[in-house]
Motif scaffolding. Sequence first.
Motif, PDB file in Angstrom:
ATOM      1  N   PHE A  48       0.837  -1.198   0.000  1.00 19.37           N
ATOM      2  CA  PHE A  48       0.000   0.000   0.000  1.00 19.37           C
ATOM      3  C   PHE A  48       0.875   1.252   0.000  1.00 19.37           C
ATOM      4  O   PHE A  48       1.837   1.323   0.764  1.00 19.37           O
ATOM      5  CB  PHE A  48      -0.909   0.009   1.232  1.00 19.37           C
ATOM      6  N   PRO A  49       0.574   2.262  -0.831  1.00 14.94           N
ATOM      7  CA  PRO A  49      -0.547   2.311  -1.786  1.00 14.94           C
ATOM      8  C   PRO A  49      -0.211   1.786  -3.165  1.00 14.94           C
ATOM      9  O   PRO A  49      -1.055   1.859  -4.058  1.00 14.94           O
ATOM     10  CB  PRO A  49      -0.827   3.806  -1.836  1.00 14.94           C
ATOM     11  N   ILE A  54      -4.518   8.342  -4.269  1.00 16.84           N
ATOM     12  CA  ILE A  54      -5.362   8.515  -3.087  1.00 16.84           C
ATOM     13  C   ILE A  54      -6.191   9.777  -3.241  1.00 16.84           C
ATOM     14  O   ILE A  54      -5.698  10.803  -3.725  1.00 16.84           O
ATOM     15  CB  ILE A  54      -4.492   8.578  -1.812  1.00 16.84           C
ATOM     16  N   ASN A  55      -7.451   9.718  -2.858  1.00  9.67           N
ATOM     17  CA  ASN A  55      -8.354  10.865  -2.927  1.00  9.67           C
ATOM     18  C   ASN A  55      -8.732  11.323  -1.528  1.00  9.67           C
ATOM     19  O   ASN A  55      -9.125  10.514  -0.693  1.00  9.67           O
ATOM     20  CB  ASN A  55      -9.627  10.493  -3.694  1.00  9.67           C
ATOM     21  N   ILE A  56      -8.618  12.627  -1.298  1.00  9.29           N
ATOM     22  CA  ILE A  56      -9.094  13.227  -0.049  1.00  9.29           C
ATOM     23  C   ILE A  56     -10.312  14.074  -0.371  1.00  9.29           C
ATOM     24  O   ILE A  56     -10.221  15.036  -1.139  1.00  9.29           O
ATOM     25  CB  ILE A  56      -8.011  14.090   0.623  1.00  9.29           C
ATOM     26  N   LEU A  57     -11.448  13.718   0.192  1.00  9.10           N
ATOM     27  CA  LEU A  57     -12.685  14.456  -0.032  1.00  9.10           C
ATOM     28  C   LEU A  57     -12.771  15.625   0.941  1.00  9.10           C
ATOM     29  O   LEU A  57     -12.587  15.449   2.151  1.00  9.10           O
ATOM     30  CB  LEU A  57     -13.900  13.547   0.163  1.00  9.10           C
ATOM     31  N   VAL A  58     -13.046  16.809   0.412  1.00  2.85           N
ATOM     32  CA  VAL A  58     -13.186  18.023   1.212  1.00  2.85           C
ATOM     33  C   VAL A  58     -14.581  18.569   0.994  1.00  2.85           C
ATOM     34  O   VAL A  58     -14.954  18.886  -0.133  1.00  2.85           O
ATOM     35  CB  VAL A  58     -12.123  19.075   0.829  1.00  2.85           C
ATOM     36  N   GLY A  59     -15.345  18.697   2.059  1.00  2.00           N
ATOM     37  CA  GLY A  59     -16.736  19.071   1.941  1.00  2.00           C
ATOM     38  C   GLY A  59     -17.005  20.552   1.827  1.00  2.00           C
ATOM     39  O   GLY A  59     -18.127  20.996   2.108  1.00  2.00           O
ATOM     40  N   PHE A  60     -16.006  21.315   1.415  1.00  2.00           N
ATOM     41  CA  PHE A  60     -16.125  22.758   1.297  1.00  2.00           C
ATOM     42  C   PHE A  60     -15.447  23.226   0.017  1.00  2.00           C
ATOM     43  O   PHE A  60     -14.626  22.512  -0.568  1.00  2.00           O
ATOM     44  CB  PHE A  60     -15.512  23.439   2.521  1.00  2.00           C
ATOM     45  N   THR A  84       0.375   9.881  -5.874  1.00  2.00           N
ATOM     46  CA  THR A  84      -0.387  11.113  -6.058  1.00  2.00           C
ATOM     47  C   THR A  84      -1.563  11.170  -5.091  1.00  2.00           C
ATOM     48  O   THR A  84      -2.282  10.185  -4.911  1.00  2.00           O
ATOM     49  CB  THR A  84      -0.922  11.198  -7.501  1.00  2.00           C
ATOM     50  N   VAL A  85      -1.741  12.330  -4.471  1.00  2.00           N
ATOM     51  CA  VAL A  85      -2.872  12.568  -3.575  1.00  2.00           C
ATOM     52  C   VAL A  85      -3.741  13.645  -4.216  1.00  2.00           C
ATOM     53  O   VAL A  85      -3.284  14.766  -4.443  1.00  2.00           O
ATOM     54  CB  VAL A  85      -2.413  13.009  -2.181  1.00  2.00           C
ATOM     55  N   GLY A 109      -8.604   2.243   1.892  1.00  2.00           N
ATOM     56  CA  GLY A 109      -7.543   3.195   2.211  1.00  2.00           C
ATOM     57  C   GLY A 109      -7.269   4.217   1.131  1.00  2.00           C
ATOM     58  O   GLY A 109      -6.517   5.159   1.363  1.00  2.00           O
ATOM     59  N   TYR A 110      -7.915   4.065  -0.033  1.00  2.00           N
ATOM     60  CA  TYR A 110      -7.634   4.975  -1.138  1.00  2.00           C
ATOM     61  C   TYR A 110      -8.561   6.191  -1.159  1.00  2.00           C
ATOM     62  O   TYR A 110      -8.340   7.125  -1.926  1.00  2.00           O
ATOM     63  CB  TYR A 110      -7.719   4.230  -2.471  1.00  2.00           C
TER      64      TYR A 110
END
Length: 342
Positions: A48-49, A54-60, A84-85, A109-110
């Motif tokens: 891993f990874p 990898i994706n980081i979700l931001v609610g704004f 890559t993030v 985890g992704y």
Amino acid sequence: MKKLFLKVLIFTLVLMMSGCSSNTTKEVEAPAESSSQVAASSESSADFPGDNQINILVGFSAGGSSDLGVRMLQPYLEAELGTTVNVLNKPGANGWVAWTELAKSKPDGYTMGLINVPGFYSGYLDKQQNRSESLDSFEYIANQVSDWGVLVVEKDKFDSLEDFVAYAKENEVTIGDVGIGGNKHMQTEEFKSLNPECKITPVHMKGWADNYAGVLGGHIDAASATIGDVVNQLQDGEVEVLCVFAPKRSPLISDVPTCEELGFGAIYAPSSRGYILPAGVSPEVKEVIEAAFEKAITNTEHVSKMQDLGLAVDYFDGEEYNEFLHVNEEKAKTFAPIFGWE
């Protein structure tokens, strides 16, 4: 765990006393799940990874302080994980568009997300929202930022917090915030409960810009804000901070006393920003992720750049963050009658 014990102790004392977005990074769409990602879920943590992003979700929305904090961390996290993030903005429903999507994501985890507390709590403690998700729908990686609350007034309108309180005992005063049930409304209500002789009316506004204009225009007497909101405006000399709602003074505005040291209540109101995963991620993969976040968040260059944004890095690990979030959830529940969550 000493830090956590202190936070729990502090929170207990509070309950006893109270009785009760610009960055030019391009947004990218989430890539379709590949066969390698499917396979990765059954691989060991050593893999891993791998070659997967990898994706980081931001609610704004992009450009806000929450979004900027994630994008500031992004390159350091990429260096630690070796991949890559992507920062994916999913605004709406006070963050819950992103958090709902995250809770339903595959726990490989992704996909992970930014969490903002205490705003997060209103999305499910408010029964009218009719959500099944809660803290138990997620696992916890780390805290990145604790942005402490402050009370802001127009420059020279009040000599001190003592002056403000004396005025509020004789006159109706208005304190702006950014919506019912948020951290800024919550700290105003806590101040009211510990200073019952004050005649205080919260005023719910859309954002810090509206509060700032309201204070300067005399439409509200004060604004409930965070250090990150005001640290740059303080240089203009048009507003000032009467106190910090924190257990100790902030190094970002070290000349400003805490509400507690001035004798008006032990009010600790952090706007916490950290990172979470959907429930069910394997312990081995989670361990790799936690280690990468710890190194990225505590990187001295990252800490310095965050301070330049007016944001104080306050790292603690997933176990501590889990306990911190549950403790503060109990605090949020005490405000349910005031916020209409029942």
